[in-house]
Design an enzyme around this catalytic site. Structure first.
Site, PDB file in Angstrom:
ATOM      1  N   CYS A  41       0.159   3.869   2.701  1.00 34.51           N
ATOM      2  CA  CYS A  41       0.605   3.357   4.012  1.00 34.51           C
ATOM      3  C   CYS A  41       2.072   3.722   4.248  1.00 34.51           C
ATOM      4  O   CYS A  41       2.469   4.046   5.360  1.00 34.51           O
ATOM      5  CB  CYS A  41       0.447   1.838   4.090  1.00 34.51           C
ATOM      6  SG  CYS A  41      -1.260   1.279   3.993  1.00 34.51           S
ATOM      7  N   CYS A  61       0.832  -1.211   0.000  1.00 32.13           N
ATOM      8  CA  CYS A  61       0.000   0.000   0.000  1.00 32.13           C
ATOM      9  C   CYS A  61       0.866   1.260   0.000  1.00 32.13           C
ATOM     10  O   CYS A  61       1.552   1.537   0.980  1.00 32.13           O
ATOM     11  CB  CYS A  61      -0.910  -0.059   1.231  1.00 32.13           C
ATOM     12  SG  CYS A  61      -1.666   1.495   1.697  1.00 32.13           S
TER      13      CYS A  61
END
Length: 107
Positions: free
Chosen positions: A34, A31
């Site tokens: 993230c 991600c």
């Protein structure tokens, strides 16, 4: 200071039974957002080290906790206090937004 890691096995002990509020960063290695928010969570962990516990949960490795709390998009940050989920922030938000949320639960 880096935020610690939790998983399905340690979540209850580390997060729900904590004597101080806990910020949990739900993330995954693939991600992009993230990775953007991770250093911010680490900064907050350092700045609030005596008042707040910061941990990260890899949703790929710990799907049970992620599904228990209805994590559908990551990054998701949740603040827990006294074993209860207090607040949820979804997405890579500015540090000020996270700090403002955390501050509400520190007293």
């Amino acid at each position: 200071m880096e935020a610690g890691a939790v998983n399905d096995d340690t979540f209850k002990n580390v997060v729900l039974e904590s004597s101080v509020p806990v910020l949990v960063d739900f993330w995954a290695p693939w991600c992009g957002p993230c990775r953007i928010i991770a250093p911010v969570v680490d900064e907050i962990a350092g700045e609030y080290k005596d008042k707040l516990k910061c941990v990260k949960l890899n949703t790929d490795e710990s799907p049970n906790v992620a599904s228990e709390y209805g994590i559908r998009s990551i990054p998701t940050i949740m603040v827990f206090k006294g074993g209860k989920k207090c607040e949820t922030i979804i997405g890579a938000v500015p540090k000020a937004t996270i700090v403002q949320t955390v501050e509400k639960y520190l007293n």
